[in-house]
Design an enzyme around this catalytic site. Structure first.
Site, PDB file in Angstrom:
ATOM      1  N   SER A   1       0.643  -1.169  -0.023  1.00  0.00           N
ATOM      2  CA  SER A   1      -0.059  -0.116   0.061  1.00  0.00           C
ATOM      3  C   SER A   1       0.840   1.167  -0.037  1.00  0.00           C
ATOM      4  CB  SER A   1      -0.906   0.146   1.240  1.00  0.00           C
ATOM      5  OG  SER A   1      -1.566   1.112   1.380  1.00  0.00           O
TER       6      SER A   1
ATOM      7  N   TYR B 117      -2.735  -0.178  10.586  1.00  0.00           N
ATOM      8  CA  TYR B 117      -2.842  -0.623   9.194  1.00  0.00           C
ATOM      9  C   TYR B 117      -1.345  -0.333   8.599  1.00  0.00           C
ATOM     10  CZ  TYR B 117      -4.363  -1.095   4.495  1.00  0.00           C
ATOM     11  OH  TYR B 117      -4.412  -1.245   2.907  1.00  0.00           O
TER      12      TYR B 117
HETATM   13  O1  NJP Z   1     -10.426  -4.934  -0.685  1.00  0.00           O
HETATM   14  P1  NJP Z   1     -11.608  -6.147  -0.608  1.00  0.00           P
HETATM   15  P2  NJP Z   1      -9.431  -4.870  -1.847  1.00  0.00           P
HETATM   16  N1  NJP Z   1      -8.630 -15.146   4.553  1.00  0.00           N
HETATM   17  O2  NJP Z   1     -12.202  -6.031   0.597  1.00  0.00           O
HETATM   18  C1  NJP Z   1     -10.176 -11.244   1.741  1.00  0.00           C
HETATM   19  C2  NJP Z   1      -4.989  -3.713  -0.236  1.00  0.00           C
HETATM   20  N2  NJP Z   1      -5.304  -2.179  -0.548  1.00  0.00           N
HETATM   21  O3  NJP Z   1      -9.324  -5.443  -3.037  1.00  0.00           O
HETATM   22  O4  NJP Z   1     -12.459 -13.794   2.843  1.00  0.00           O
HETATM   23  C3  NJP Z   1      -8.828 -15.055   3.478  1.00  0.00           C
HETATM   24  O5  NJP Z   1     -12.567  -5.968  -1.851  1.00  0.00           O
HETATM   25  C4  NJP Z   1     -11.475 -11.084   1.221  1.00  0.00           C
HETATM   26  O6  NJP Z   1     -12.202 -12.218   0.907  1.00  0.00           O
HETATM   27  P3  NJP Z   1     -13.165 -13.004   1.785  1.00  0.00           P
HETATM   28  C5  NJP Z   1      -5.621  -4.028   1.001  1.00  0.00           C
HETATM   29  O7  NJP Z   1      -4.765  -3.789   2.110  1.00  0.00           O
HETATM   30  C6  NJP Z   1      -6.329  -1.563  -0.658  1.00  0.00           C
HETATM   31  O8  NJP Z   1      -9.072  -3.396  -1.812  1.00  0.00           O
HETATM   32  O9  NJP Z   1     -14.113 -13.664   0.914  1.00  0.00           O
HETATM   33  N3  NJP Z   1      -9.027 -14.081   2.509  1.00  0.00           N
HETATM   34  C7  NJP Z   1     -11.274 -10.342  -0.036  1.00  0.00           C
HETATM   35  O10 NJP Z   1     -11.308 -11.192  -1.076  1.00  0.00           O
HETATM   36  C8  NJP Z   1      -5.667  -5.585   0.673  1.00  0.00           C
HETATM   37  O11 NJP Z   1      -4.246  -6.314   1.120  1.00  0.00           O
HETATM   38  C9  NJP Z   1      -6.619  -0.242  -1.165  1.00  0.00           C
HETATM   39  O12 NJP Z   1     -14.063 -11.879   2.614  1.00  0.00           O
HETATM   40  C10 NJP Z   1      -9.342 -12.920   3.275  1.00  0.00           C
HETATM   41  C11 NJP Z   1     -10.096  -9.738  -0.053  1.00  0.00           C
HETATM   42  O13 NJP Z   1      -9.360 -10.101   1.280  1.00  0.00           O
HETATM   43  C12 NJP Z   1      -5.709  -5.548  -0.879  1.00  0.00           C
HETATM   44  O14 NJP Z   1      -5.478  -4.239  -1.353  1.00  0.00           O
HETATM   45  C13 NJP Z   1      -5.573   0.694  -0.889  1.00  0.00           C
HETATM   46  C14 NJP Z   1      -9.351 -13.202   4.809  1.00  0.00           C
HETATM   47  C15 NJP Z   1     -10.320  -8.068   0.273  1.00  0.00           C
HETATM   48  O15 NJP Z   1     -10.990  -7.534  -0.682  1.00  0.00           O
HETATM   49  C16 NJP Z   1      -7.121  -6.117  -1.517  1.00  0.00           C
HETATM   50  O16 NJP Z   1      -7.984  -5.346  -1.018  1.00  0.00           O
HETATM   51  C17 NJP Z   1      -4.338  -0.003  -0.486  1.00  0.00           C
HETATM   52  C18 NJP Z   1      -9.077 -14.169   5.260  1.00  0.00           C
HETATM   53  N4  NJP Z   1      -9.080 -13.977   6.723  1.00  0.00           N
HETATM   54  C19 NJP Z   1      -4.248  -1.137  -0.444  1.00  0.00           C
HETATM   55  N5  NJP Z   1      -9.706 -11.528   5.266  1.00  0.00           N
HETATM   56  C20 NJP Z   1      -7.882   0.157  -1.314  1.00  0.00           C
HETATM   57  N6  NJP Z   1      -8.968  -0.556  -1.712  1.00  0.00           N
HETATM   58  O17 NJP Z   1      -8.040   1.509  -0.975  1.00  0.00           O
HETATM   59  C21 NJP Z   1      -9.905 -10.860   3.961  1.00  0.00           C
HETATM   60  O18 NJP Z   1      -3.207   0.958  -0.488  1.00  0.00           O
HETATM   61  N7  NJP Z   1      -9.985 -11.698   2.895  1.00  0.00           N
END
Ligand code: NJP
Length: 241
Positions: free
Chosen positions: A136, A149
């Protein structure tokens, strides 16, 4: 084009957009996340057998190991691991949301380490591999409210660069994808209602599309084998910090 790629956090946002882009390009994918129905909906858009999926909780070491094993067993190798799962329940430290700090550490740091632990023996034996992690802009800069974070994302900088240095001899490439605001579901993990509303509005109005970030992942993967794109930092043009 026919690389075997494991993606965590593939059920929405950046992970989903990347999975769909890479699958269109012919990659063989293994997708992990907790919401199995979402993974199934992605997999069924592609020819049978090209996109596999398994319910995965990255806070469970065995669950991550089993996801990687699925790729190795079905496709015979693992070319790329994309550690993308992440949470962002931001709050000021004085709010003492200690459970949320722990969840961020478990998913954003330990989840990535479990992924590395699962693929490293395979990639060392292959003498080839590529580990990508979503970091990030918060891995470079902290604001009030983002201390924990950002701390998890700063940690990823150290872990990924350590991995890079240690594995040069085994031809393992590393890439950090470091976006600014992206319009995804990530704001939904914020429990402070004012902060959540502010971030949701900002991401929806100004954020990059998840597909913009997916392009950066594909760019890093598509380089010739001797070229390692170690980090891609991308912001919406309007984002100052
Ligand atoms: O968000 P979101 P993003 N085990 O909420 C999964 C970084 N980032 O695409 O388990 C397995 O749509 C969750 O899946 P589910 C951010 O830090 C973002 O933005 O089914 N999976 C979903 O697929 C992150 O590292 C921004 O709920 C788990 C996914 O994670 C990455 O981008 C800015 C889980 C999250 O998808 C992807 O996030 C930035 C678990 N225990 C960095 N917990 C931004 N959006 O602005 C969650 O700088 N997931």
């Amino acid at each position: 084009k026919d690389k075997v790629i494991v993606i965590t956090g593939a059920s929405s946002g950046i992970g989903q957009a990347t999975a769909e882009l890479l699958a269109k390009d012919g990659a063989k994918l293994v997708l992990g996340a907790r919401r199995e129905d979402r993974l199934k909906a992605i997999a069924t858009k592609f020819p049978a057998g090209q996109v596999l999926y398994q319910k995965t909780d990255v806070t469970d070491r065995q669950s991550v190991a089993s996801l990687v094993e699925l790729a190795k067993n079905q496709f015979g190798r693992v070319d790329v691991l994309y550690n993308n799962a992440g949470l962002m329940p931001i709050s000021e430290l004085s709010e003492l949301k200690v459970d949320e700090w722990e969840r961020m550490i478990d998913v954003n740091i330990k989840g990535v380490l479990y992924g590395i632990a699962a693929v490293l023996p395979i990639m060392i034996a292959q003498n080839q591999g590529h580990v990508i992690t979503t970091d990030s802009v918060a891995g470079h800069i902290v604001h009030p409210g983002t201390a924990v974070y950002a701390g998890t994302k700063y940690a990823i900088q150290a872990i990924m660069d350590g991995l890079r240095q240690e594995q040069v001899a085994h031809h393992i490439r590393t890439t950090m994808i470091s976006p600014g605001a992206v319009n995804t579901e990530l704001f939904s993990t914020i429990t402070n209602p004012q902060t959540r509303a502010r971030i949701e509005k900002d991401e929806k109005e100004n954020g990059l599309a998840a597909a913009d970030v997916a392009n950066a992942v594909a760019y890093a993967i598509d380089q010739p084998d001797n070229v390692a794109i170690n980090e891609v930092l991308l912001r919406p043009r309007s984002q100052k910090l």
